[in-house]
Design a protein around this motif. Structure first.
Motif, short mmCIF file in Angstrom:
data_model
loop_
_atom_site.label_atom_id
_atom_site.label_comp_id
_atom_site.label_asym_id
_atom_site.label_seq_id
_atom_site.Cartn_x
_atom_site.Cartn_y
_atom_site.Cartn_z
N CYS A 26 31.04 36.84 41.22
CA CYS A 26 31.65 38.19 39.57
C CYS A 26 33.14 36.96 39.19
O CYS A 26 32.96 37.68 38.50
N LEU A 27 33.33 36.66 40.82
CA LEU A 27 34.87 36.10 39.74
C LEU A 27 33.82 34.50 39.00
O LEU A 27 35.04 33.91 37.77
N ALA A 28 33.13 33.67 38.76
CA ALA A 28 32.80 32.58 38.35
C ALA A 28 32.21 33.48 37.31
O ALA A 28 32.61 33.05 35.91
N VAL A 29 31.95 34.62 37.23
CA VAL A 29 31.27 35.42 36.15
C VAL A 29 32.25 35.36 35.12
O VAL A 29 32.53 34.91 33.91
N TYR A 30 33.48 36.01 35.81
CA TYR A 30 35.00 35.97 34.88
C TYR A 30 35.43 35.16 34.47
O TYR A 30 35.97 34.99 32.83
N LEU A 31 35.52 34.21 34.92
CA LEU A 31 35.82 32.48 34.88
C LEU A 31 35.54 32.44 33.48
O LEU A 31 36.57 31.67 32.22
N LEU A 32 34.08 32.39 33.58
CA LEU A 32 33.29 31.72 32.33
C LEU A 32 33.15 32.86 31.33
O LEU A 32 33.72 32.29 30.13
N PHE A 33 33.68 34.21 30.76
CA PHE A 33 33.90 34.36 30.06
C PHE A 33 35.49 34.60 29.59
O PHE A 33 35.46 34.83 28.20
N GLN A 34 36.46 34.54 30.29
CA GLN A 34 37.50 34.33 30.34
C GLN A 34 37.56 32.46 29.01
O GLN A 34 38.14 32.77 28.06
N ASP A 77 41.15 43.07 34.77
CA ASP A 77 39.18 43.26 34.92
C ASP A 77 38.92 43.61 35.44
O ASP A 77 38.73 43.32 37.39
N THR A 78 37.52 44.23 35.64
CA THR A 78 36.64 44.83 36.60
C THR A 78 35.99 43.42 37.37
O THR A 78 35.67 43.64 38.26
N LEU A 79 35.22 42.66 36.40
CA LEU A 79 34.48 42.28 37.21
C LEU A 79 35.10 40.75 37.76
O LEU A 79 35.47 40.48 39.09
N LYS A 80 36.96 40.51 37.27
CA LYS A 80 38.12 40.12 38.76
C LYS A 80 38.62 40.77 39.37
O LYS A 80 38.78 40.01 40.72
N ALA A 81 38.03 42.02 39.23
CA ALA A 81 38.10 42.36 40.87
C ALA A 81 37.51 42.75 42.09
O ALA A 81 37.90 42.42 42.93
N VAL A 82 36.32 43.11 41.30
CA VAL A 82 35.19 42.80 42.38
C VAL A 82 35.35 41.09 42.82
O VAL A 82 34.64 40.76 44.11
N GLY A 83 35.35 40.60 42.01
CA GLY A 83 35.08 38.33 42.56
C GLY A 83 36.09 38.66 43.92
O GLY A 83 36.15 38.16 44.41
N PHE A 84 37.62 39.08 43.09
CA PHE A 84 38.79 38.79 44.20
C PHE A 84 38.45 39.33 45.57
O PHE A 84 38.54 39.12 46.65
N GLU A 85 37.56 41.07 45.29
CA GLU A 85 37.73 41.92 46.42
C GLU A 85 37.03 40.37 47.86
O GLU A 85 36.57 40.79 48.80
N GLY A 86 35.30 40.68 46.76
CA GLY A 86 34.25 39.41 47.66
C GLY A 86 34.93 38.52 48.10
O GLY A 86 34.79 38.65 49.75
N ALA A 87 35.92 37.65 47.42
CA ALA A 87 37.21 36.51 48.18
C ALA A 87 37.28 37.18 49.04
O ALA A 87 37.95 36.41 50.20
#
Length: 386
Positions: A48-56, A236-246
């Motif tokens: 999800c962090l990769a998806v967030y960075l792509l959207f950004q 951003d929720t995608l960013k939060a989920v991505g960092f939680e995964g990391a």
């Protein structure tokens, strides 16, 4: 969200039913690596962090294109701050952005998520996929209680009735797993890789039920922590989920090696913390490896789930959760993993009724005198979503 959510549970159960040793003997050994399944989920959340960075990146590209077409004077007036609007404009969101060292606050809900997911994966070893999915509905019970205790929420009478109804429904569903412990007889299927679940005792079924319900305590704690600690920030929720995964993967990398060397390696290959044996089983047995393509499914689930959560009502969310359970139930019976149980049906109906009442989807009869949900009421239900 409906398809990917169902797929996650079905593939997890499929992995649990795969033989890893003594497959031709009288007591074949099935795959039992809940820790690896948890790490797989966190790997998916990292996606999800990769998806967030792509959207950004796409957003920044559009903004740069717009700025290039404007004059230098106009561009200086309208150009966004470095990092994009979402990364720096506190006034638009009414709260400072969660960035830098403050992102470490996400580690707290990550620990709760890690404990909850691992307990649920262990519980899934001892109960059917449909029972597992229904028991997850008890999260609304613990979320309602914890929001009152720790967040000071005041629930009207009809919501307390709903929480009691959820408790009754979960109890009936759990009882159906313990009472009717004899599973379906082997059946032929065009899916020859599917294997029948072994017969379970009432004790192991009860143990699985308790683990799944206990996991919902940690899930509810995660919701409360996210609102209490992180609620003062914008993220951003995608960013939060991505960092939680990391953070989840990093926690595993820190905790699991010493646990393995001090405990797991001495308990035999069947120990949950024997991560080396789990690594060989995951990457050397094709059925488990193919079913372990869950990171992609997790990314889809979170991405589509966030879209649904942010843009539709509690009615739609509750309906999707209910349909997901029915899908998993139907697929499990179609594959011969479990049998139809009337007691389970009754418990499920009671559970979803309580959930619908709590989420203001349906109202209690007026003669009960417990109050009714107001139209558009969502003042204290946001943290109670399941």
């Amino acid at each position: 969200m409906l398809t990917t959510g169902s797929l996650n549970t079905i593939l997890n159960k499929f992995q649990d039913l795969q033989c890893v040793r003594d497959c031709e003997g009288p007591s074949p050994k099935l795959f039992e690596q809940p820790v690896w399944q948890t790490l797989t989920m966190f790997a998916g959340e990292c996606g999800c962090l990769a998806v967030y960075l792509l959207f950004q990146w796409r957003s920044a590209s559009k903004q740069n294109t717009t700025a290039d077409r404007a004059s230098d004077e106009s561009a200086a007036l309208i150009a966004p701050a470095e990092g994009g609007v979402q990364d720096g404009d506190d006034s638009e969101y009414g709260a400072p952005e969660l960035r830098g060292a403050a992102l470490l606050w996400l580690w707290l809900p990550t620990v709760c998520d890690l404990l909850a997911t691992t307990l649920m994966n262990v519980g899934l070893l001892f109960v059917s996929a449909s029972i597992y999915q229904m028991l997850r509905g008890s999260v609304v019970l613990f979320t309602g209680l914890f929001s009152t205790i720790f967040l000071g929420r005041k629930h009207p009478g009809y919501r307390w009735f709903a929480l009691f109804t959820v408790f009754v429904g979960v109890s009936i569903v759990g009882a159906s797993s313990v009472i009717d412990k004899k599973l379906a007889e082997p059946s032929y299927s065009f899916l020859t890789l599917i294997k029948k679940e072994p017969e379970e005792s009432a004790a192991t079924a009860l143990f699985g039920v308790l683990l799944v319900v206990l996991a919902q305590c940690f899930t509810a704690t995660q919701f409360v922590v996210e609102e209490k600690v992180i609620g003062n920030y914008y993220v951003d929720t995608l960013k939060a989920v991505g960092f939680e995964g990391a953070f989840g993967l990093l926690t595993g990398a820190i905790v699991l090696p010493p646990v393995y060397f001090l405990y797991g390696q001495y308990q035999g290959p069947d120990n949950y913390f024997n991560v080396v044996e789990g690594f060989h089983e995951v990457f050397e047995i094709k059925n488990i490896l193919y079913a372990g393509k869950l990171p992609f499914s997790c990314v889809l689930l979170v991405t589509y789930g966030l879209s649904v959560t942010q843009n539709v009502s509690a009615t739609s969310r509750s309906t999707i959760d209910t349909c997901r359970t029915v899908f998993i139930w139907a697929i499990s019976m179609g594959l011969g993993w479990e049998t139809f149980k009337w007691l389970q049906v009754i418990g499920f109906m009671v559970l979803i009724y309580g959930t619908f009442v709590f989420n203001d989807v349906v109202a209690l009869p007026r003669w009960m005198g417990l109050g009714a949900p107001l139209s558009g009421n969502g003042s204290d239900g946001e943290d109670d979503e399941i």
